[in-house]
Design a protein around this motif. Structure first.
Motif, PDB file in Angstrom:
ATOM      1  N   GLU A  68      -8.131  20.913  10.401  1.00  0.00           N
ATOM      2  CA  GLU A  68      -7.464  21.137  11.678  1.00  0.00           C
ATOM      3  C   GLU A  68      -7.206  19.854  12.465  1.00  0.00           C
ATOM      4  OE1 GLU A  68      -9.994  23.925  13.648  1.00  0.00           O
ATOM      5  OE2 GLU A  68      -9.326  25.640  12.424  1.00  0.00           O
ATOM      6  N   LEU A  69      -7.491  18.702  11.880  1.00  0.00           N
ATOM      7  CA  LEU A  69      -7.230  17.432  12.563  1.00  0.00           C
ATOM      8  C   LEU A  69      -5.732  17.242  12.797  1.00  0.00           C
ATOM      9  CD1 LEU A  69      -9.652  15.031  10.639  1.00  0.00           C
ATOM     10  CD2 LEU A  69      -9.911  15.841  12.989  1.00  0.00           C
ATOM     11  N   PRO A  70      -5.342  16.449  13.791  1.00  0.00           N
ATOM     12  CA  PRO A  70      -3.916  16.219  14.082  1.00  0.00           C
ATOM     13  C   PRO A  70      -3.304  15.196  13.124  1.00  0.00           C
ATOM     14  CG  PRO A  70      -5.255  15.004  15.646  1.00  0.00           C
ATOM     15  CD  PRO A  70      -6.226  15.816  14.804  1.00  0.00           C
ATOM     16  N   PHE A  71      -3.030  15.623  11.910  1.00  0.00           N
ATOM     17  CA  PHE A  71      -2.493  14.711  10.904  1.00  0.00           C
ATOM     18  C   PHE A  71      -1.029  14.369  11.188  1.00  0.00           C
ATOM     19  CE2 PHE A  71      -5.702  17.159   8.376  1.00  0.00           C
ATOM     20  CZ  PHE A  71      -6.579  16.107   8.184  1.00  0.00           C
ATOM     21  N   CYS A  72      -0.658  13.127  10.859  1.00  0.00           N
ATOM     22  CA  CYS A  72       0.760  12.769  10.822  1.00  0.00           C
ATOM     23  C   CYS A  72       1.405  13.446   9.614  1.00  0.00           C
ATOM     24  CB  CYS A  72       0.922  11.256  10.693  1.00  0.00           C
ATOM     25  SG  CYS A  72       0.326  10.299  12.098  1.00  0.00           S
ATOM     26  N   LYS A  73       2.734  13.447   9.599  1.00  0.00           N
ATOM     27  CA  LYS A  73       3.470  14.006   8.459  1.00  0.00           C
ATOM     28  C   LYS A  73       4.373  12.926   7.872  1.00  0.00           C
ATOM     29  CE  LYS A  73       3.300  18.752  10.119  1.00  0.00           C
ATOM     30  NZ  LYS A  73       4.052  19.973  10.486  1.00  0.00           N
ATOM     31  N   PRO A  74       4.355  12.769   6.549  1.00  0.00           N
ATOM     32  CA  PRO A  74       5.152  11.709   5.936  1.00  0.00           C
ATOM     33  C   PRO A  74       6.637  12.063   5.897  1.00  0.00           C
ATOM     34  CG  PRO A  74       4.142  13.023   4.234  1.00  0.00           C
ATOM     35  CD  PRO A  74       3.624  13.555   5.550  1.00  0.00           C
ATOM     36  N   SER A  75       7.458  11.043   5.836  1.00  0.00           N
ATOM     37  CA  SER A  75       8.901  11.239   5.675  1.00  0.00           C
ATOM     38  C   SER A  75       9.391  10.302   4.576  1.00  0.00           C
ATOM     39  CB  SER A  75       9.642  10.971   6.984  1.00  0.00           C
ATOM     40  OG  SER A  75       9.402   9.656   7.429  1.00  0.00           O
ATOM     41  N   PRO A  76      10.475  10.674   3.886  1.00  0.00           N
ATOM     42  CA  PRO A  76      10.956   9.841   2.785  1.00  0.00           C
ATOM     43  C   PRO A  76      11.987   8.818   3.244  1.00  0.00           C
ATOM     44  CG  PRO A  76      12.135  11.913   2.793  1.00  0.00           C
ATOM     45  CD  PRO A  76      11.175  11.971   3.951  1.00  0.00           C
ATOM     46  N   SER A  77      12.016   7.695   2.553  1.00  0.00           N
ATOM     47  CA  SER A  77      13.121   6.746   2.667  1.00  0.00           C
ATOM     48  C   SER A  77      13.676   6.538   1.265  1.00  0.00           C
ATOM     49  CB  SER A  77      12.661   5.425   3.271  1.00  0.00           C
ATOM     50  OG  SER A  77      11.657   4.820   2.474  1.00  0.00           O
ATOM     51  N   MET A  78      14.963   6.228   1.183  1.00  0.00           N
ATOM     52  CA  MET A  78      15.631   6.154  -0.107  1.00  0.00           C
ATOM     53  C   MET A  78      16.439   4.869  -0.242  1.00  0.00           C
ATOM     54  SD  MET A  78      15.294   9.447   1.019  1.00  0.00           S
ATOM     55  CE  MET A  78      16.842  10.057   1.667  1.00  0.00           C
ATOM     56  N   GLN A  79      16.623   4.454  -1.477  1.00  0.00           N
ATOM     57  CA  GLN A  79      17.569   3.399  -1.838  1.00  0.00           C
ATOM     58  C   GLN A  79      18.461   3.938  -2.950  1.00  0.00           C
ATOM     59  OE1 GLN A  79      15.402  -0.157  -2.924  1.00  0.00           O
ATOM     60  NE2 GLN A  79      15.324  -0.872  -0.823  1.00  0.00           N
TER      61      GLN A  79
END
Length: 214
Positions: A68-79
């Protein structure tokens, strides 16, 4: 859990019977239920200093507090960069974590009060899954990906159009009680609703141009 109970016993005796001479012992009822702590004899007092055990959370409650911790959420970057790629071209993907008040892999949480315990958590990424937006994905992998030419998460699109790319993450970590030793949390926080990045897949077209020198 036994190690945690020993830590709790030592901490309780230190707080309630600082003059006791030890050794510290855990007292249980005949059925095994925790009853209290024997803090050892106190100087000038007959008999052991016995104190009732404060309420302690279960290991399951500690694991639930982690999830239940306030985790960040990952996002993708592309080339290639610029929001576009070309059909049949290897596209490279990488997972990134935002800065802010949320928790990312490698960070330690603020102290969480669980009954009589003060618990801290560290966060680590167990694995990632890159969803390319065309129905295919990388499957679960420990790699965060990377850019050209060393990145190991790549995909080539077969059709043109817009795709929504996502990266899912599952987090694990460790915890400690009242500043004690770090221990494996033995559970996973499966993040949900990670942000998507829209990517345009286009087709490369060749055309002849007149020689301007002629």
């Amino acid at each position: 859990m036994a190690e945690l109970q020993c830590q709790a016993a030592a901490g309780t005796c230190a707080a309630t019977s600082p003059d006791s001479e030890g050794p510290v012992a855990i007292i249980r009822q005949p059925g095994g239920q925790l009853e209290g702590y024997d803090c050892g004899a106190t100087a000038g007092q007959p008999g052991p200093a016995v104190v009732a055990a404060p309420p302690v959370p279960t290991f399951g409650q500690i694991q639930q507090a982690f999830r239940e911790l306030p985790f960040c959420k990952p996002s993708p970057s592309m080339q290639p960069v610029g929001g576009k790629t070309v059909v049949n071209l290897a596209t490279y993907y990488e997972a990134g974590w935002p800065d802010g008040a949320c928790l990312s892999p490698g960070e330690t949480s603020a102290k969480v009060q669980l009954l009589s315990w003060s618990v801290e958590f560290t966060v680590a990424a167990r694995d990632y899954r890159f969803s390319y937006g065309d129905g295919e994905s990388s499957g679960w992998t420990t790699s965060t990906g990377g850019g050209y030419p060393d990145g190991d998460i790549t995909h080539a699109y077969r059709d043109t159009g817009s795709v929504d790319v996502r990266v899912d993450a599952r987090l694990t970590g460790s915890y400690r009680v009242d500043g004690g030793a770090w221990q494996d949390i033995e559970t996973v926080a499966d993040l949900q609703d990670e942000p998507a990045a829209t990517y345009e897949v286009v087709e490369a077209k060749n055309r002849l141009q007149a020689d301007p020198t002629r």
